[in-house]
Design an enzyme around this catalytic site. Structure first.
Site, PDB file in Angstrom:
ATOM      1  N   GLN A 149      -3.944  -3.725 -44.126  1.00 23.20           N
ATOM      2  CA  GLN A 149      -2.832  -2.785 -44.303  1.00 23.20           C
ATOM      3  C   GLN A 149      -2.651  -1.913 -43.061  1.00 23.20           C
ATOM      4  OE1 GLN A 149      -2.040  -1.057 -48.264  1.00 23.20           O
ATOM      5  NE2 GLN A 149      -2.489   0.909 -47.314  1.00 23.20           N
ATOM      6  N   HIS A 161       0.836  -1.222   0.000  1.00 25.75           N
ATOM      7  CA  HIS A 161       0.000   0.000   0.000  1.00 25.75           C
ATOM      8  C   HIS A 161       0.867   1.268   0.000  1.00 25.75           C
ATOM      9  CE1 HIS A 161      -3.303  -2.761   1.211  1.00 25.75           C
ATOM     10  NE2 HIS A 161      -2.350  -3.293   1.952  1.00 25.75           N
ATOM     11  N   LYS A 197      16.110  21.854 -10.218  1.00 26.00           N
ATOM     12  CA  LYS A 197      15.451  20.634 -10.665  1.00 26.00           C
ATOM     13  C   LYS A 197      16.350  19.670 -11.436  1.00 26.00           C
ATOM     14  CE  LYS A 197      11.116  20.412 -11.026  1.00 26.00           C
ATOM     15  NZ  LYS A 197      10.060  19.711 -10.350  1.00 26.00           N
ATOM     16  N   LYS A 228       0.147  -2.224 -39.895  1.00 23.51           N
ATOM     17  CA  LYS A 228       1.560  -1.867 -39.830  1.00 23.51           C
ATOM     18  C   LYS A 228       1.872  -0.730 -38.872  1.00 23.51           C
ATOM     19  CE  LYS A 228       1.996  -3.793 -44.265  1.00 23.51           C
ATOM     20  NZ  LYS A 228       0.539  -4.059 -44.148  1.00 23.51           N
ATOM     21  N   TYR A 241      -8.008 -12.133 -47.132  1.00 28.30           N
ATOM     22  CA  TYR A 241      -7.379 -10.819 -47.040  1.00 28.30           C
ATOM     23  C   TYR A 241      -8.384  -9.700 -47.306  1.00 28.30           C
ATOM     24  CZ  TYR A 241      -4.372  -6.807 -47.808  1.00 28.30           C
ATOM     25  OH  TYR A 241      -3.800  -5.566 -47.720  1.00 28.30           O
ATOM     26  N   GLU A 243       9.751   8.996 -16.664  1.00 27.02           N
ATOM     27  CA  GLU A 243       8.419   9.575 -16.896  1.00 27.02           C
ATOM     28  C   GLU A 243       7.936   9.306 -18.320  1.00 27.02           C
ATOM     29  OE1 GLU A 243       7.874  13.611 -14.711  1.00 27.02           O
ATOM     30  OE2 GLU A 243       9.995  13.412 -15.177  1.00 27.02           O
TER      31      GLU A 243
HETATM   32  N1  ARG Z   1      -0.070  -2.846 -49.123  1.00 23.66           N
HETATM   33  C1  ARG Z   1      -0.815  -4.035 -48.777  1.00 23.66           C
HETATM   34  C2  ARG Z   1      -0.787  -4.292 -47.294  1.00 23.66           C
HETATM   35  O1  ARG Z   1      -0.054  -3.652 -46.632  1.00 23.66           O
HETATM   36  C3  ARG Z   1      -0.242  -5.206 -49.486  1.00 23.66           C
HETATM   37  C4  ARG Z   1      -1.236  -6.244 -49.869  1.00 23.66           C
HETATM   38  C5  ARG Z   1      -2.276  -5.676 -50.724  1.00 23.66           C
HETATM   39  N2  ARG Z   1      -3.028  -6.649 -51.410  1.00 23.66           N
HETATM   40  C6  ARG Z   1      -4.077  -6.290 -52.154  1.00 23.66           C
HETATM   41  N3  ARG Z   1      -4.656  -7.198 -52.819  1.00 23.66           N
HETATM   42  N4  ARG Z   1      -4.460  -5.067 -52.211  1.00 23.66           N
HETATM   43  O2  ARG Z   1      -1.509  -5.091 -46.761  1.00 23.66           O
END
Ligand code: ARG
Length: 476
Positions: free
Chosen positions: A336, A170, A297, A339, A331, A304
């Site tokens: 996309q 605590h 300081k 990423k 897909y 932080e």
């Molecule tokens: N730039 C796309 C991604 O990052 C690659 C794959 C795209 N494929 C498609 N059929 N548009 O996912």
């Protein structure tokens, strides 16, 4: 970055060279930019090229490409890699992503053979493969940083097996512990983090390539051979799953979120400990900054910031989970969006670990101040209760007796060890002169917790010994 399409007059614009056949007008310039990923996926160029080289090698093995074609492709790709690394590669946003930028440049360099590279492959299995290779490389780099930090903690801990500080529950003084023991608690958190990444790596390390767009390919591909070339442990078993699965990224990000949570907890302690109120440790100046207005300081900025950045990595995890929840097989362009959160988590975790791996071993404990703090706050009260129990008192009664002794200490502004024997004996005549060395000193208190996992200096030293062996096994 350049764009070649022209939204004001689409009929005159060029349609994309990659899929132009079906299209009667060019993609709108804004849409080109909006749908592109090359701005952020160009960082996977190495993995993209490695994947393409393996794919071309496999295509030649099964007779889809000639050896000459394979060699031209490989040489071309290697030259492109050098161009990129020399900063001479022109990334074109109209070519959408890293894959088409590199493929288009390859054809520019080696001619028609370049157009054969994409045989039996789709960007869908290509991108899934690239990202897995990228995450695999990053896991390896992050494990190195974790190992460095863990070893730094072991060094600091082994210098402080005897350093006594208050342990808290605590955030109130609870019982004395050794600083080494506290550091080894951090070590345990970080070892679990490594274990998680190593486990996650197994599921990262499966190869989607060969799944093509979604259903597989009509060419006589040898996926096991490609997988071997790329050091994948196995091929992904189902093509629909392989092109759409981003579990591995989520799993990685979850492991990253836990690492950040641990670093954030450590940060919080460092921020408290470096304050004028605690003064338990000094952080070397190179990890701190000053104030532009308050000359006195010295701020623990790294801690932080790491505490603050933890939120981003949690956010990245939420982005990825939410990204995936509504997607039908296989897909979708949504993918996309995997990423940026993933890369942000990677960058944040790497920066944070890099800073911690340097900073933690450089911490300087203020041993006297820690000890002084442990002497305050009745940290040996439990030891007095245990002393009474060993002399035949039931624990609950002992708790009550010590509670009264503490009340007297509070009233007199004295620690239990500063009360006289006579004062203590008014609460129980079982208390004898040996109480001071057996229970009330800090050394007695920590030494008594002498079992595996306990804070006794001997146990902490043994734990550090074992830790070295554990690290050797972990990173073998
Ligand atoms: N730039 C796309 C991604 O990052 C690659 C794959 C795209 N494929 C498609 N059929 N548009 O996912």
């Amino acid at each position: 970055m350049t764009t070649s399409s022209n939204s004001s007059n689409p009929s005159q614009a060029q349609t994309s060279g990659m899929w132009g056949g079906r299209f009667s007008e060019a993609t709108d310039a804004f849409v080109t930019e909006f749908t592109a990923s090359v701005q952020f996926d160009q960082r996977t160029y190495k993995q993209d090229i490695a994947g393409s080289i393996a794919h071309a090698t496999m295509l030649a093995k099964v007779g889809v490409l000639t050896e000459q074609e394979r060699d031209d492709i490989i040489n071309g790709l290697n030259t492109i890699k050098s161009e990129i690394e020399a900063g001479q590669f022109e990334w074109r946003i109209d070519l959408e992503d890293v894959h088409m930028n590199i493929e288009s440049r390859l054809t520019q360099r080696i001619g028609i053979t370049g157009k054969k590279l994409h045989t039996g492959r789709s960007r869908n299995d290509q991108v899934a493969t690239d990202i897995r290779l990228y995450v695999r490389d990053e896991i390896d780099a992050i494990l190195k940083l974790l190992e460095k930090l863990q070893k730094g903690i072991l060094r600091l801990a082994s210098n402080n097996t005897q350093t006594i500080m208050p342990g808290f529950t605590h955030l109130q003084t609870a019982q004395p512990v050794t600083f080494g023991h506290h550091l080894m608690a951090w070590f345990e958190m970080l070892v679990r983090d490594s274990e998680r990444l190593i486990d996650c790596r197994k599921r990262v390390n499966r190869m989607p390539l060969g799944s093509a767009a979604l259903a597989g390919t009509t060419y006589p591909i040898d996926r096991a051979f490609t997988a071997e070339l790329l050091s994948f442990e196995a091929v992904a078993e189902n093509s629909l799953d392989a092109v759409s699965d981003r579990d591995f990224a989520i799993e990685f990000n979850a492991a990253a979120a836990l690492i950040m949570m641990h670093l954030s907890r450590m940060s919080e302690e460092l921020i408290l400990w470096t304050s004028a109120q605690f003064k338990f440790v000094n952080i070397p100046d190179r990890f701190c900054t000053g104030s532009s207005i308050m000359p006195q300081k010295k701020n623990p900025d790294v801690s932080e910031l790491v505490r603050g950045k933890t939120g981003r990595v949690y956010g990245d995890l939420m982005s990825l989970l939410t990204l995936m929840k509504g997607q039908p097989l296989a897909y979708n362009k949504d993918n996309q969006e995997d990423k940026e959160p993933l890369f942000d988590a990677i960058d944040t975790i790497r920066g944070s670990l890099m800073a911690f791996a340097d900073m933690i071993p450089a911490l300087v404990p203020n041993i006297d101040i820690m000890r002084e703090a442990a002497l305050r706050g009745f940290s040996t009260a439990t030891d007095l209760a245990d002393y009474l129990v060993k002399n035949g008192v039931a624990f609950r009664d002992a708790h009550e007796i010590v509670g009264k002794a503490v009340a007297l200490g509070v009233q007199e502004s004295k620690d239990l060890s500063e009360l006289t024997l006579e004062q203590l004996q008014q609460f129980s005549d079982l208390i004898q002169a040996d109480v001071f060395e057996k229970a009330l000193t800090l050394e007695a208190s920590v030494n008594a917790r002498n079992h595996i996992g306990g804070t006794a200096p001997a146990q902490v030293a043994a734990a550090i010994e074992r830790a070295h062996t554990r690290l050797e096994k972990l990173y073998a």
